[in-house]
Each structure stands twice: as C-alpha cells, then as structure tokens.
Design a protein around this motif. Structure first.
Motif, PDB file in Angstrom:
ATOM      1  N   PHE A  31       0.822  -1.205   0.000  1.00  0.00           N
ATOM      2  CA  PHE A  31       0.000   0.000   0.000  1.00  0.00           C
ATOM      3  C   PHE A  31       0.863   1.265   0.000  1.00  0.00           C
ATOM      4  CE2 PHE A  31      -2.845  -3.131   2.152  1.00  0.00           C
ATOM      5  CZ  PHE A  31      -3.814  -3.176   1.162  1.00  0.00           C
ATOM      6  N   ASP A  32       1.968   1.242   0.721  1.00  0.00           N
ATOM      7  CA  ASP A  32       2.841   2.419   0.775  1.00  0.00           C
ATOM      8  C   ASP A  32       3.336   2.796  -0.619  1.00  0.00           C
ATOM      9  OD1 ASP A  32       2.516   2.452   3.501  1.00  0.00           O
ATOM     10  OD2 ASP A  32       4.477   1.571   3.957  1.00  0.00           O
ATOM     11  N   ARG A  33       3.627   1.800  -1.436  1.00  0.00           N
ATOM     12  CA  ARG A  33       4.141   2.056  -2.777  1.00  0.00           C
ATOM     13  C   ARG A  33       3.124   2.832  -3.617  1.00  0.00           C
ATOM     14  NH1 ARG A  33       4.448  -2.866  -4.255  1.00  0.00           N
ATOM     15  NH2 ARG A  33       6.473  -3.223  -3.280  1.00  0.00           N
ATOM     16  N   LEU A  34       1.858   2.450  -3.498  1.00  0.00           N
ATOM     17  CA  LEU A  34       0.807   3.122  -4.269  1.00  0.00           C
ATOM     18  C   LEU A  34       0.591   4.550  -3.789  1.00  0.00           C
ATOM     19  CD1 LEU A  34      -1.708   0.138  -4.464  1.00  0.00           C
ATOM     20  CD2 LEU A  34      -0.294   1.028  -6.323  1.00  0.00           C
ATOM     21  N   VAL A  35       0.684   4.760  -2.483  1.00  0.00           N
ATOM     22  CA  VAL A  35       0.509   6.107  -1.935  1.00  0.00           C
ATOM     23  C   VAL A  35       1.672   7.006  -2.373  1.00  0.00           C
ATOM     24  CG1 VAL A  35       0.446   7.441   0.207  1.00  0.00           C
ATOM     25  CG2 VAL A  35      -0.939   5.377  -0.017  1.00  0.00           C
ATOM     26  N   ARG A  36       2.890   6.495  -2.324  1.00  0.00           N
ATOM     27  CA  ARG A  36       4.038   7.276  -2.787  1.00  0.00           C
ATOM     28  C   ARG A  36       3.903   7.629  -4.265  1.00  0.00           C
ATOM     29  NH1 ARG A  36       7.091   3.349   0.170  1.00  0.00           N
ATOM     30  NH2 ARG A  36       7.713   2.376  -1.798  1.00  0.00           N
ATOM     31  N   LEU A  37       3.433   6.678  -5.044  1.00  0.00           N
ATOM     32  CA  LEU A  37       3.265   6.911  -6.473  1.00  0.00           C
ATOM     33  C   LEU A  37       2.208   7.982  -6.733  1.00  0.00           C
ATOM     34  CD1 LEU A  37       4.100   6.080  -9.302  1.00  0.00           C
ATOM     35  CD2 LEU A  37       2.415   4.224  -9.197  1.00  0.00           C
ATOM     36  N   GLU A 147      -4.848  13.861 -13.787  1.00  0.00           N
ATOM     37  CA  GLU A 147      -4.493  13.572 -12.396  1.00  0.00           C
ATOM     38  C   GLU A 147      -5.577  12.749 -11.710  1.00  0.00           C
ATOM     39  OE1 GLU A 147      -1.790  17.535 -11.377  1.00  0.00           O
ATOM     40  OE2 GLU A 147      -3.983  17.597 -11.147  1.00  0.00           O
ATOM     41  N   ILE A 148      -6.826  13.108 -11.967  1.00  0.00           N
ATOM     42  CA  ILE A 148      -7.936  12.370 -11.357  1.00  0.00           C
ATOM     43  C   ILE A 148      -7.974  10.934 -11.874  1.00  0.00           C
ATOM     44  CG2 ILE A 148     -10.447  12.242 -11.150  1.00  0.00           C
ATOM     45  CD1 ILE A 148     -10.441  15.341 -11.276  1.00  0.00           C
ATOM     46  N   GLN A 149      -7.717  10.762 -13.188  1.00  0.00           N
ATOM     47  CA  GLN A 149      -7.713   9.413 -13.743  1.00  0.00           C
ATOM     48  C   GLN A 149      -6.577   8.581 -13.156  1.00  0.00           C
ATOM     49  OE1 GLN A 149     -10.083   7.972 -15.806  1.00  0.00           O
ATOM     50  NE2 GLN A 149      -8.928   6.177 -15.108  1.00  0.00           N
ATOM     51  N   ALA A 150      -5.415   9.197 -12.961  1.00  0.00           N
ATOM     52  CA  ALA A 150      -4.288   8.474 -12.355  1.00  0.00           C
ATOM     53  C   ALA A 150      -4.647   8.005 -10.943  1.00  0.00           C
ATOM     54  CB  ALA A 150      -3.054   9.362 -12.319  1.00  0.00           C
ATOM     55  N   LEU A 151      -5.330   8.876 -10.186  1.00  0.00           N
ATOM     56  CA  LEU A 151      -5.745   8.504  -8.836  1.00  0.00           C
ATOM     57  C   LEU A 151      -6.775   7.372  -8.876  1.00  0.00           C
ATOM     58  CD1 LEU A 151      -6.082  12.028  -7.167  1.00  0.00           C
ATOM     59  CD2 LEU A 151      -4.257  10.343  -6.824  1.00  0.00           C
ATOM     60  N   LYS A 152      -7.685   7.419  -9.852  1.00  0.00           N
ATOM     61  CA  LYS A 152      -8.672   6.338  -9.986  1.00  0.00           C
ATOM     62  C   LYS A 152      -7.981   5.002 -10.251  1.00  0.00           C
ATOM     63  CE  LYS A 152     -12.690   8.921 -11.744  1.00  0.00           C
ATOM     64  NZ  LYS A 152     -13.587   9.112 -12.915  1.00  0.00           N
ATOM     65  N   ASP A 153      -6.978   5.016 -11.132  1.00  0.00           N
ATOM     66  CA  ASP A 153      -6.263   3.768 -11.459  1.00  0.00           C
ATOM     67  C   ASP A 153      -5.541   3.217 -10.232  1.00  0.00           C
ATOM     68  OD1 ASP A 153      -7.140   3.970 -14.049  1.00  0.00           O
ATOM     69  OD2 ASP A 153      -5.287   4.873 -14.808  1.00  0.00           O
ATOM     70  N   LEU A 154      -4.923   4.096  -9.474  1.00  0.00           N
ATOM     71  CA  LEU A 154      -4.214   3.645  -8.272  1.00  0.00           C
ATOM     72  C   LEU A 154      -5.193   3.152  -7.218  1.00  0.00           C
ATOM     73  CD1 LEU A 154      -1.494   6.434  -8.010  1.00  0.00           C
ATOM     74  CD2 LEU A 154      -1.156   4.050  -8.682  1.00  0.00           C
ATOM     75  N   ALA A 155      -6.332   3.843  -7.091  1.00  0.00           N
ATOM     76  CA  ALA A 155      -7.353   3.404  -6.133  1.00  0.00           C
ATOM     77  C   ALA A 155      -7.895   2.035  -6.519  1.00  0.00           C
ATOM     78  CB  ALA A 155      -8.484   4.428  -6.064  1.00  0.00           C
ATOM     79  N   ALA A 156      -8.048   1.778  -7.816  1.00  0.00           N
ATOM     80  CA  ALA A 156      -8.497   0.456  -8.270  1.00  0.00           C
ATOM     81  C   ALA A 156      -7.498  -0.622  -7.864  1.00  0.00           C
ATOM     82  CB  ALA A 156      -8.696   0.462  -9.782  1.00  0.00           C
ATOM     83  N   SER A 157      -6.200  -0.296  -7.929  1.00  0.00           N
ATOM     84  CA  SER A 157      -5.187  -1.258  -7.483  1.00  0.00           C
ATOM     85  C   SER A 157      -5.302  -1.530  -5.992  1.00  0.00           C
ATOM     86  CB  SER A 157      -3.786  -0.726  -7.809  1.00  0.00           C
ATOM     87  OG  SER A 157      -3.594  -0.606  -9.196  1.00  0.00           O
ATOM     88  N   VAL A 158      -5.635  -0.494  -5.218  1.00  0.00           N
ATOM     89  CA  VAL A 158      -5.829  -0.672  -3.770  1.00  0.00           C
ATOM     90  C   VAL A 158      -7.005  -1.600  -3.501  1.00  0.00           C
ATOM     91  CG1 VAL A 158      -6.486   0.483  -1.624  1.00  0.00           C
ATOM     92  CG2 VAL A 158      -4.791   1.534  -3.130  1.00  0.00           C
ATOM     93  N   THR A 159      -8.143  -1.353  -4.156  1.00  0.00           N
ATOM     94  CA  THR A 159      -9.322  -2.183  -3.911  1.00  0.00           C
ATOM     95  C   THR A 159      -9.092  -3.625  -4.369  1.00  0.00           C
ATOM     96  OG1 THR A 159     -10.306  -1.407  -5.997  1.00  0.00           O
ATOM     97  CG2 THR A 159     -10.943  -0.263  -3.978  1.00  0.00           C
TER      98      THR A 159
END
Length: 283
Positions: A31-37, A147-159
C-alpha cells in the motif's frame, strides 16, 4: 459545521471494513508504494490511504502528513474530508476547502493544512465504501482530468489488493471451519461403542475407530492405508467372493444393511459381525 454522512455508521459497511483486517494494522509496502506513487504523479505534498471507521479515519498508509497525525496514523472525523467520499461512487474534488460548503468548517483545514483535496472512494465489489485514496495540497489548485484518472487507477489497485486479501481470508476461514467440523466428527466416531471404519474407492482403510480396532485386534496403523478386505477376509476365506462380501458390495455402490459376516482377526481367530455399509458421495 457539516454533519457526518449517514454512510459512515452504516452497519454493513462497518462490518465489511472490519473484515478487511486493515484497521489498526501495521504499514505495508504494497500500500505504501501506491501512496508514494500517487503523491509523485500529481505532485501533491500529502497522499493518504484512509479507512473511515465509525468515529475516526485510520491511515493505512500516508506520505507527507505532519505530526502528530503521521505517528498517530488517525484523526477524528472532525478532521476528515475522506468521510464525504462515502456519499457516492464519484470522486470528491475540492479546489479550495475554505470555500467548499461541505468541508469549509472542517478542522483539517486549520490543523492539517488541507486546502485542495482529491479523493477516490474505495468501494468493494459488493458496494461497500471503505474509505478514500486521496491527495491533499496546502494551496488552492485545480485538479486535471489526467491527475484524477491516475488517482482512480491507483485506487483500483488498492481495492483489488484488499479484495484478494478478503478472498484469501474467506478461504482460510472456510478451511478452518471444515477442519473443526472434521475434528468434531472424528471425535464422535472415536467415542462410538460400535466399530466404525471408512474405505476409499480402492478399498484402502481411511479411518478406524478404537472399538473396531480393538475388536479386530490390530493397531490403527495396521489398518489405515491398507486393504481392509484382505485383512478381515484373508485369501482362502470360505464363501467370500466379491458378490457376497458386504465391503465389496458397498464399494460397488450398494447400500448394505445388517448383513451377517465373519471377520478374521490378526491372531487368526474369527469374529461374527453384523455389518451395515453404504457408499458416501460428495456432491
């Protein structure tokens, strides 16, 4: 001051959050990796993976958060923008929190320096919002579509990561439940006064209880993994054929009830038995 969204205290949502096992858990690199990214991609000073509990938000992962919040890894909901992502599936995009009617009285503005905010709700496949994957800036800013799309993609990886863990947890709990049931059934069989044993489709003994073991005069190790028919009906047993042997008939699919038979003990003596046997199938 804005009121707490009703979704925060939804029982089913809170149960789904509890099942993840992430509340109050240690930081993890996955999870830390995704937040840093996230912080790097949108050039934001703060990025959070925030899980919204009944009366607090817990930071499973964070970058750039000031003290004491970074060490405490949580804030009360009085300091939470993330709680408002639970209202719906769309991102919560705030350019200037001081002017936003939903959060302008929120203490995160004063104490965390939260001015601009972009939060993506973390929603499970069954529709429960667990919290938010978000970035924060201390200055007003417009968030771009990219930027919003990048956050959506990362959030999808989290879920996805959370769901994989949930599936593994369910499988582990099911296996533990099945093992407990098996131990209980074996305990009942061991305690039974009647002799009970099980055979696999090849006639190999898979289980024998103490009553059967004692009656036949053999240790369990002498039976389990061996062809029990050959033990109790040794070669040359008069009148014992595949058609007449109750064990062979049950292995062939027949339900045998109260059949009379004679078993041979290991010491060569015989044991008259009244035998019932039936095939067991798994649907």
């Amino acid at each position: 001051m804005s009121s707490t969204p009703s979704a925060v205290t939804d029982t089913a949502r809170l149960e789904a959050l509890e099942r993840t096992g992430l509340l109050d858990s240690l930081p993890e690199e996955a999870f830390d990796r995704l937040v840093r990214l996230a912080a790097h991609l949108v050039d934001a000073p703060v990025a959070l993976l925030s899980l919204v509990d009944r009366d607090r938000q817990f930071f499973k992962s964070s970058v750039g958060l000031g003290e004491p919040w970074a060490s405490q890894r949580e804030t009360p909901l009085s300091h939470s923008f993330c709680q408002y992502t639970l209202n719906g599936p769309e991102p919560l995009i705030i350019e200037d929190a001081r002017q936003h009617p939903l959060v302008r009285d929120n203490l995160a503005i004063r104490d965390l320096g939260a001015i601009a905010y972009a939060g993506i709700p973390l929603v499970t496949p069954d529709g429960h919002a667990l919290g938010s994957f978000c970035v924060i800036d201390s200055e007003p800013r417009s968030w771009s579509e990219g930027e919003i799309q990048a956050l959506k993609d990362l959030a999808a990886s989290v879920t996805t990561e959370i769901e994989l863990r949930d599936q593994a947890g369910r499988a582990r709990r099911q296996a533990e439940h099945a093992a407990a049931e098996r131990r209980q059934k074996e305990a009942l069989l061991r305690a039974a006064a009647e002799g009970i044993f099980g055979l696999d489709p090849q006639g190999q003994c898979t289980f024998i209880n103490p009553s059967a073991s004692q009656a036949l005069g053999l240790d369990p190790d002498q039976a389990v993994g061996h062809d029990l028919h050959r033990i109790v009906h040794p070669a040359g047993t008069p009148g014992c054929t595949s058609e007449s042997c109750p064990l062979r008939r049950a292995l062939a699919g027949e339900v045998v009830s109260d059949a009379t038979d004679v078993f041979h003990r290991v010491d060569g003596s015989t044991l008259p038995v009244l035998l019932s046997a039936a095939p067991l199938t798994l649907d």
